[in-house]
Design a protein around this motif. Structure first.
Motif, mmCIF file in Angstrom:
data_model
loop_
_atom_site.group_PDB
_atom_site.id
_atom_site.type_symbol
_atom_site.label_atom_id
_atom_site.label_comp_id
_atom_site.label_asym_id
_atom_site.label_seq_id
_atom_site.Cartn_x
_atom_site.Cartn_y
_atom_site.Cartn_z
ATOM 1 N N ALA A 5 0.827 -1.205 0.000
ATOM 2 C CA ALA A 5 0.000 0.000 0.000
ATOM 3 C C ALA A 5 0.862 1.257 0.000
ATOM 4 O O ALA A 5 0.565 2.238 -0.706
ATOM 5 C CB ALA A 5 -0.924 -0.011 1.215
ATOM 6 N N ARG A 6 1.925 1.257 0.762
ATOM 7 C CA ARG A 6 2.808 2.419 0.812
ATOM 8 C C ARG A 6 3.516 2.611 -0.531
ATOM 9 O O ARG A 6 3.697 3.740 -0.997
ATOM 10 C CB ARG A 6 3.833 2.265 1.937
ATOM 11 N N ARG A 7 3.921 1.511 -1.155
ATOM 12 C CA ARG A 7 4.616 1.581 -2.446
ATOM 13 C C ARG A 7 3.730 2.205 -3.512
ATOM 14 O O ARG A 7 4.212 2.918 -4.395
ATOM 15 C CB ARG A 7 5.039 0.170 -2.860
ATOM 16 N N LEU A 8 2.437 1.970 -3.431
ATOM 17 C CA LEU A 8 1.498 2.493 -4.427
ATOM 18 C C LEU A 8 0.726 3.679 -3.855
ATOM 19 O O LEU A 8 -0.498 3.773 -3.969
ATOM 20 C CB LEU A 8 0.529 1.391 -4.875
ATOM 21 N N SER A 9 1.445 4.592 -3.242
ATOM 22 C CA SER A 9 0.832 5.793 -2.670
ATOM 23 C C SER A 9 1.717 6.992 -2.975
ATOM 24 O O SER A 9 2.825 6.857 -3.490
ATOM 25 C CB SER A 9 0.650 5.633 -1.154
ATOM 26 N N GLY A 10 1.222 8.169 -2.647
ATOM 27 C CA GLY A 10 1.997 9.383 -2.888
ATOM 28 C C GLY A 10 1.622 10.047 -4.195
ATOM 29 O O GLY A 10 0.518 9.834 -4.735
ATOM 30 N N ASP A 11 2.519 10.852 -4.725
ATOM 31 C CA ASP A 11 2.246 11.615 -5.935
ATOM 32 C C ASP A 11 1.853 10.692 -7.090
ATOM 33 O O ASP A 11 2.531 9.701 -7.370
ATOM 34 C CB ASP A 11 3.477 12.428 -6.341
ATOM 35 N N GLY A 12 0.763 11.061 -7.736
ATOM 36 C CA GLY A 12 0.314 10.309 -8.905
ATOM 37 C C GLY A 12 -0.595 9.145 -8.598
ATOM 38 O O GLY A 12 -1.152 8.531 -9.520
ATOM 39 N N PHE A 13 -0.755 8.804 -7.324
ATOM 40 C CA PHE A 13 -1.604 7.670 -6.947
ATOM 41 C C PHE A 13 -2.829 8.142 -6.177
ATOM 42 O O PHE A 13 -2.718 8.961 -5.265
ATOM 43 C CB PHE A 13 -0.835 6.669 -6.079
ATOM 44 N N ALA A 14 -3.974 7.600 -6.535
ATOM 45 C CA ALA A 14 -5.180 7.786 -5.737
ATOM 46 C C ALA A 14 -5.121 6.848 -4.540
ATOM 47 O O ALA A 14 -4.243 5.992 -4.441
ATOM 48 C CB ALA A 14 -6.409 7.501 -6.592
ATOM 49 N N ALA A 15 -6.049 7.005 -3.612
ATOM 50 C CA ALA A 15 -6.140 6.061 -2.498
ATOM 51 C C ALA A 15 -6.478 4.679 -3.062
ATOM 52 O O ALA A 15 -7.151 4.556 -4.084
ATOM 53 C CB ALA A 15 -7.209 6.512 -1.512
ATOM 54 N N PRO A 16 -6.014 3.620 -2.420
ATOM 55 C CA PRO A 16 -6.197 2.285 -2.992
ATOM 56 C C PRO A 16 -7.621 1.764 -2.877
ATOM 57 O O PRO A 16 -8.390 2.169 -2.003
ATOM 58 C CB PRO A 16 -5.247 1.420 -2.154
ATOM 59 N N VAL A 17 -7.940 0.852 -3.786
ATOM 60 C CA VAL A 17 -9.130 0.011 -3.670
ATOM 61 C C VAL A 17 -8.634 -1.367 -3.269
ATOM 62 O O VAL A 17 -7.735 -1.917 -3.902
ATOM 63 C CB VAL A 17 -9.906 -0.066 -5.000
ATOM 64 N N VAL A 18 -9.188 -1.913 -2.203
ATOM 65 C CA VAL A 18 -8.749 -3.215 -1.701
ATOM 66 C C VAL A 18 -9.873 -4.215 -1.924
ATOM 67 O O VAL A 18 -11.033 -3.952 -1.597
ATOM 68 C CB VAL A 18 -8.391 -3.148 -0.204
#
Length: 473
Positions: A41-54
């Motif tokens: 989750a942390r790897r796919l977060s930050g600039d350019g990423f929306a909040a995740p769908v799990v």
């Protein structure tokens, strides 16, 4: 914005006894201070990423929210599968859910239990694949192989493709997991990549692919979403409709049939931790080839993994070579490292014997925290219970047992019938048989208590719930 879709199911058999059906490997701290799920989750977060769908199962929904909260992230949506139906229905459900707000949204689908050490390199690789995905292609990520691995599927590149390219390449075909001879040949050939099971595409493009190649899934998943209900912020898919969805992987249902595929090579390091041999390799063996946890000691050993996963249990190996030894409070695994892929056989054997260790960890995680059984006798059971700050157990009663609670850390707010009181450290309270009771943690730190149950039956089904903030029955 790229919308991460984290697939968070699994049965947890390949890394038994640490990973089990009740708490599969993505939630365990296998590589450092964060769980694999948190690291994903942390790897796919930050600039350019929306909040995740799990996308996850009912048993894991509160573990997901708690672990996200621990790293100060929140999901934009958590879809609850009534039962696991493999990756094809799960990905389609996420795509339809995202498409409601933006059909052109970019979706990065990834398992939540993989290890990718170089986060920056991976983010750059994802960005390099964006133009092809925006153009309507389905981009799959291929990993540069470092050994003749028989545990992975492979991607064969087209004749004019470059396995070391920094842009998406043309795919020739998917290749099933090979035998050792074939894997060695493919490694030498240089035009094969490991299939990582990671994909980038628009919601519209992947839904169109399902309409073409798996129209039967469209009907079932549409009905499951249409009949879904909101439950404490979770989206619970309709069980009757979901049951009609085929149990099939996205590779078989879509990717092996689609003609708009591209492959994005990635060579900066990746592992799906598909066995204890992979954990040994990724953890980084010392000069003798050994990997030891904090509570493990190797004496005259070589190429050996020693892990003690239980506080107070010391694991010592003497004169071992190429051995995996994993010790927990209720189970121990010892295996030759070359046989690491056979751990599932151990789980199956334990199931056949009716052993709870096959699927259940000693520590049972609940929405409010966790508990573990310390001692069990014919007429008593002793548990350690940890309640998270602000959390509360259900208002309940029991037919077959009374309980004694001793608070050892924090403060408990205790309800017993009509009486409500605070119980501090070194204080206790008695819950008579049949009394309606509840414990809450009103503080800002975890509350720990020792529970002594006495009676004739201690099963978790001896609970009558009257109120529950987590909507359990």
């Amino acid at each position: 914005m790229i919308h991460p879709i984290l697939l968070c199911g699994g049965s947890g058999t390949r890394l038994w006894p640490l990973s089990r059906k009740s708490y599969p490997k993505q939630f365990a701290k296998l590589m450092g201070d964060e769980s694999l799920f948190q690291a994903s989750a942390r790897r796919l977060s930050g600039d350019g990423f929306a909040a995740p769908v799990v996308v996850t199962g009912d048993s894991f929904r509160f573990i997901v929210t708690e672990q996200l909260a621990q790293i100060e992230l929140a999901a934009q949506g958590i879809l609850i599968e009534p039962e696991g139906r493999n990756t094809a229905p799960a990905i389609l459900a996420a795509a339809m859910w995202v498409a409601k707000s933006d059909p052109q949204a970019l979706m990065l689908v990834a398992p939540s239990d993989h290890v990718i050490p170089d986060t920056d390199a991976f983010a750059q690789t994802v960005q390099a694949a964006v133009p092809r995905a925006q153009a309507g292609d389905l981009v799959t990520f291929g990993i540069t192989p470092t050994r003749a691995e028989t545990g992975y599927g492979y991607l064969e590149l087209a004749a004019d493709a470059d396995a070391g390219a920094k842009t998406p390449q043309t795919l020739a075909r998917f290749v099933e997991k090979p035998d050792s001879s074939r894997a060695a040949d493919m490694l030498i050939a240089g035009n094969f990549l490991w299939n990582a099971g990671i994909f980038l595409f628009t919601a519209q493009a992947i839904i169109a692919a399902y309409q073409t190649h798996a129209p039967n899934l469209i009907d079932a998943v549409t009905a499951a979403l249409g009949g879904a209900n909101s439950d404490l912020g979770f989206t619970r898919l309709d069980a009757a409709a979901w049951e009609k969805a085929d149990d099939i992987s996205v590779d078989y249902a879509i990717m092996e049939k689609a003609d708009n595929l591209a492959v994005m090579p990635f060579g900066a390091g990746w592992s799906d931790l598909g066995g204890w041999d992979a954990v040994w390799l990724e953890t980084g063996p010392d000069a003798q080839g050994n990997v030891c946890s904090d509570n493990a000691t190797a004496i005259d050993c070589a190429d050996t993994l020693l892990r003690s996963e239980t506080e107070g249990v010391q694991l010592v190996g003497i004169g071992l070579d190429n051995i995996i030894a994993i010790a927990m409070g209720d189970a121990v695994l010892v295996a030759d490292k070359s046989q690491a892929q056979r751990v599932k056989e151990a789980v199956d054997a334990l199931k056949a014997h009716g052993a709870s260790q096959a699927v259940q960890l000693p520590r049972d995680y609940r929405p409010w925290g966790w508990y573990e059984s310390l001692v069990t006798g014919a007429r008593f059971q002793v548990k350690r219970i940890v309640v998270n700050p602000g959390a509360a157990l259900s208002l309940q009663s029991h037919h077959h047992r009374s309980e004694h609670w001793i608070v050892v850390e924090g403060t408990a707010k205790v309800t017993v019938d009509d009486e409500v009181k605070l119980v501090g450290e070194n204080q206790s309270v008695y819950i008579p048989l049949g009394a309606i009771h509840r414990m809450e943690n009103p503080g800002k730190v975890p509350m720990v208590l020792i529970e002594v149950q006495t009676g004739s039956y201690f099963g978790e089904d001896d609970i009558i719930r009257y109120e529950d903030i987590y909507a359990r029955r």
